[in-house]
Design an enzyme around this catalytic site. Structure first.
Site, short mmCIF file in Angstrom:
data_model
loop_
_atom_site.label_atom_id
_atom_site.label_comp_id
_atom_site.label_asym_id
_atom_site.label_seq_id
_atom_site.Cartn_x
_atom_site.Cartn_y
_atom_site.Cartn_z
N HIS A 34 13.71 64.04 26.49
CA HIS A 34 12.90 64.86 25.57
C HIS A 34 11.69 64.03 25.13
O HIS A 34 11.82 62.86 24.79
CB HIS A 34 13.76 65.25 24.36
CG HIS A 34 13.02 66.09 23.38
ND1 HIS A 34 12.75 67.43 23.61
CD2 HIS A 34 12.46 65.79 22.19
CE1 HIS A 34 12.06 67.91 22.59
NE2 HIS A 34 11.87 66.94 21.71
N ASN A 55 19.70 64.46 29.09
CA ASN A 55 18.40 65.14 29.07
C ASN A 55 17.33 64.15 28.62
O ASN A 55 17.63 63.18 27.93
CB ASN A 55 18.47 66.31 28.08
CG ASN A 55 17.17 67.07 27.98
OD1 ASN A 55 16.53 67.37 29.00
ND2 ASN A 55 16.73 67.38 26.78
N ARG A 62 23.63 84.41 30.12
CA ARG A 62 23.50 82.95 30.06
C ARG A 62 24.73 82.27 30.66
O ARG A 62 24.63 81.35 31.47
CB ARG A 62 23.26 82.50 28.62
CG ARG A 62 22.81 81.05 28.52
CD ARG A 62 22.35 80.67 27.15
NE ARG A 62 21.21 81.40 26.68
CZ ARG A 62 19.94 81.18 27.03
NH1 ARG A 62 19.67 80.21 27.87
NH2 ARG A 62 18.96 81.89 26.54
N GLU A 78 23.87 71.84 20.49
CA GLU A 78 22.62 72.13 19.79
C GLU A 78 21.43 71.66 20.62
O GLU A 78 21.56 70.76 21.44
CB GLU A 78 22.61 71.43 18.44
CG GLU A 78 23.42 72.20 17.40
CD GLU A 78 23.60 71.40 16.14
OE1 GLU A 78 22.61 70.92 15.59
OE2 GLU A 78 24.77 71.25 15.74
N GLU A 138 8.61 57.99 29.83
CA GLU A 138 9.78 58.81 30.20
C GLU A 138 10.34 58.36 31.55
O GLU A 138 11.54 58.19 31.71
CB GLU A 138 9.39 60.29 30.33
CG GLU A 138 9.18 60.99 29.01
CD GLU A 138 8.94 62.49 29.22
OE1 GLU A 138 9.55 63.08 30.12
OE2 GLU A 138 8.14 63.06 28.47
N ARG A 162 16.04 75.79 30.59
CA ARG A 162 17.04 76.80 30.23
C ARG A 162 18.00 76.21 29.21
O ARG A 162 18.44 75.06 29.36
CB ARG A 162 17.88 77.21 31.46
CG ARG A 162 17.13 77.84 32.56
CD ARG A 162 16.65 79.22 32.27
NE ARG A 162 17.72 80.12 31.85
CZ ARG A 162 17.49 81.27 31.20
NH1 ARG A 162 16.27 81.62 30.89
NH2 ARG A 162 18.50 82.05 30.86
N GLU A 172 4.67 58.51 31.17
CA GLU A 172 4.84 57.22 31.88
C GLU A 172 6.07 56.49 31.35
O GLU A 172 6.82 55.88 32.11
CB GLU A 172 3.61 56.34 31.66
CG GLU A 172 2.47 56.71 32.59
CD GLU A 172 1.17 56.04 32.18
OE1 GLU A 172 1.21 54.95 31.57
OE2 GLU A 172 0.12 56.62 32.48
N ASN A 225 9.92 63.49 36.49
CA ASN A 225 11.07 62.63 36.13
C ASN A 225 12.07 62.58 37.27
O ASN A 225 12.62 61.51 37.57
CB ASN A 225 11.73 63.14 34.84
CG ASN A 225 11.01 62.66 33.60
OD1 ASN A 225 11.06 61.49 33.26
ND2 ASN A 225 10.29 63.57 32.94
N ASP A 237 18.25 69.67 21.77
CA ASP A 237 17.68 68.33 21.56
C ASP A 237 18.49 67.52 20.56
O ASP A 237 17.95 66.88 19.65
CB ASP A 237 16.20 68.44 21.11
CG ASP A 237 15.38 69.21 22.12
OD1 ASP A 237 15.66 69.09 23.33
OD2 ASP A 237 14.46 69.94 21.72
C1 GRF Z 1 9.03 66.13 30.32
O1 GRF Z 1 8.05 65.90 29.36
C2 GRF Z 1 10.40 66.11 29.68
O2 GRF Z 1 10.48 65.23 28.61
C3 GRF Z 1 10.56 67.51 29.18
O3 GRF Z 1 9.95 68.32 30.17
C4 GRF Z 1 8.96 67.55 30.86
C5 GRF Z 1 9.32 67.63 32.32
O4 GRF Z 1 8.36 67.03 33.14
N1 GRF Z 1 11.95 67.82 28.96
P1 GRF Z 1 8.66 66.79 34.67
O5 GRF Z 1 9.05 68.14 35.27
O6 GRF Z 1 9.78 65.80 34.78
O7 GRF Z 1 7.39 66.29 35.27
#
Ligand code: GRF
Length: 196
Positions: free
Chosen positions: A115, A113, A71, A149, A180, A97, A178, A16, A151
């Site tokens: 997900h 983020n 943390r 919280e 994402e 993390r 793909e 990503n 996600d």
């Molecule tokens: C992805 O599936 C993302 O949704 C999740 O962790 C994965 C990370 O993949 N949070 P990458 O490191 O971006 O290839």
């Protein structure tokens, strides 16, 4: 258009992250990627960031084990770097993390983020596996603001992906990934347009 200063936080592969860097390089995203930070020195993505002349940082969470509040101490170390570099938006991209309440509050509405599910369905670390096990008809991926919280937080963009009868966790994860790559870039673009 004013370029937003972003930081990308990763823990591993960084695909990503790669799509964000590529979208910036092509001129599609009006951002300045001021740093890529990983909690894992062996994260594959670090090499791609370096090859693109982006400053990289490694802050190993295991170095904070002896502290009273490991943390938060870890997050304070990251915070120092982000402040120093004038970061305006933090993009978590496979950053494995959980962030402390302190950090999330401090950077409220400035952390996003990605997900691999159509939230609020299938939160958690094995979202794709859980969707296959549940024999769901579809799942997807979501870009959202991070709140205290897991996600959770306001959704910026999400897209559905059908689950096929013969899908395994691996085949499904590949198709979701793909999408994402596409929606993460679109979500950042949307925030950039809003800021300008
Ligand atoms: C992805 O599936 C993302 O949704 C999740 O962790 C994965 C990370 O993949 N949070 P990458 O490191 O971006 O290839």
């Amino acid at each position: 258009m004013k370029k937003i200063k972003i930081a990308i936080l990763i823990s591993g592969r960084g695909s990503n992250m790669r799509s964000i860097i590529d979208a910036k390089n092509s001129g599609y995203l009006p951002v300045e990627i001021v740093l890529v930070l990983s909690n894992n020195k062996d994260a594959l993505g670090l090499e791609y960031a370096k090859a693109n002349d982006i400053e990289t940082f490694v802050v190993d969470h295991r170095d904070f084990k002896s502290k009273l509040n490991p943390r938060e101490e870890f997050d304070k170390e990251i915070d120092k770097i982000l402040v120093e570099k004038n970061v305006e938006l933090i993009c978590l991209a496979g950053f494995m993390r959980l962030l402390s309440f302190w950090f999330v509050k401090k950077w409220e509405n400035k952390i996003i983020n990605i997900h691999p599910s159509f939230l609020p369905d299938f939160k958690g670390a094995d979202a794709v596996g859980d969707a296959v096990k549940a024999k769901a008809k579809s799942t997807g991926c979501t870009v959202h603001f991070v709140d205290e919280e897991m996600d959770s937080g306001p959704i910026i963009l999400q897209e559905r992906v059908d689950i096929l009868d013969n899908d395994t966790k691996e085949t499904l994860a590949k198709r979701i990934l793909e999408i994402e790559h596409k929606i993460y870039v679109e979500a950042i673009k949307k925030l950039c347009l809003k800021t300008n």
